[in-house]
Scaffold this motif. Structure first.
Motif: not given
Length: 243
Positions: A10-14, A126-131, A153-162, A185-193
């Motif tokens: 998709g398109h979040s933090a590419e 960023t994920y929900p607890d079970d993930v 507890g965030i459900v979507t990559a789109a929200e993480v990307g913001t 800090l996992p999740d490639t939708a997260l801007h961190t660089v």
């Protein structure tokens, strides 16, 4: 010229990837191909489908045309949800399809933590607890001691990307633990660089983030080592690990 290939969902933090390419300098090229994300949900069934062989294979031919020498599935949750053995099979299938060395962001975290000699780690997900707990289980299967797990507890990559620097910094601080030698800090939708130096200065220890370790893993697969301090302790010549 070393060409690194990435399959990014998709398109979040590419936009982290061209930033990394710029900070690496030298003769490293970062080639990114987007895969179909399917349903944007941090839910186990949706994440397994996101990383299915069919979805990954669809981007491989385009990546081959770039001249990539190695490919990394640039998705943490879309790999560790398959478990340790399942994630290995995912990577093996990708390597067979692509005809080149392959890995994923989940394995990149394990390899990067080992590189930093950080056996005790804390996770800020960023994920929900079970993930998030599935990621911790994956790290433990890779020989790491997970001393703390924080879930947003965030459900979507789109929200993480913001998320911006304030949210990323708060996540890292909430995840940190006195016994942790590194914060992940996992999740490639997260801007961190662009935040890595500030995060490590704030916490006083290495911080490993998804897009950072993904590119480092591709360099590892191609036997390249690049000194780039603005990409954090992982990209310096000496590990910054507290005993």
């Amino acid at each position: 010229m070393t060409a690194l290939g990435f399959l990014y969902p998709g398109h979040s933090a590419e936009d982290d990837y061209p930033r990394i390419e710029q900070l690496l300098g030298s003769d490293i090229r970062v080639d990114l191909v987007h895969t179909d994300i399917g349903e944007d949900a941090h839910r186990v069934d949706a994440l397994r489908e996101m990383g299915s062989p069919e979805r990954l294979a669809a981007g491989v031919e385009e990546l081959r045309l770039t001249g990539a020498e190695a490919v990394v599935w640039a998705c943490t949750s879309g790999s560790f949800v398959h478990g340790w053995e399942g994630a290995h099979e995912q990577v093996r299938a990708l390597a067979r399809t692509a005809g080149m060395a392959a890995s994923s962001t989940s394995f990149a975290f394990v390899h990067a933590a080992r590189e930093m000699e950080a056996r005790r780690v804390a996770v800020g997900a960023t994920y929900p607890d079970d993930v998030a707990r599935l990621f911790a289980d994956f790290l433990r299967a890779g020989g790491l001691d997970v001393v703390a797990v924080h879930s947003s507890g965030i459900v979507t990559a789109a929200e993480v990307g913001t998320w911006g620097e304030a949210e990323v910094s708060a996540l890292a601080r909430a995840a940190d633990h006195p016994d942790a030698q590194a914060v992940l800090l996992p999740d490639t939708a997260l801007h961190t660089v662009t935040h890595l130096p500030a995060l490590e200065k704030d916490l006083g220890k290495p911080v490993l983030t998804a897009n950072q370790v993904t590119v480092w893993e591709a360099l590892r697969l191609t036997d390249r080592r690049v000194n780039a301090p603005r990409l954090g302790a992982l990209f310096t010549r000496e590990p910054l690990v507290q005993a």
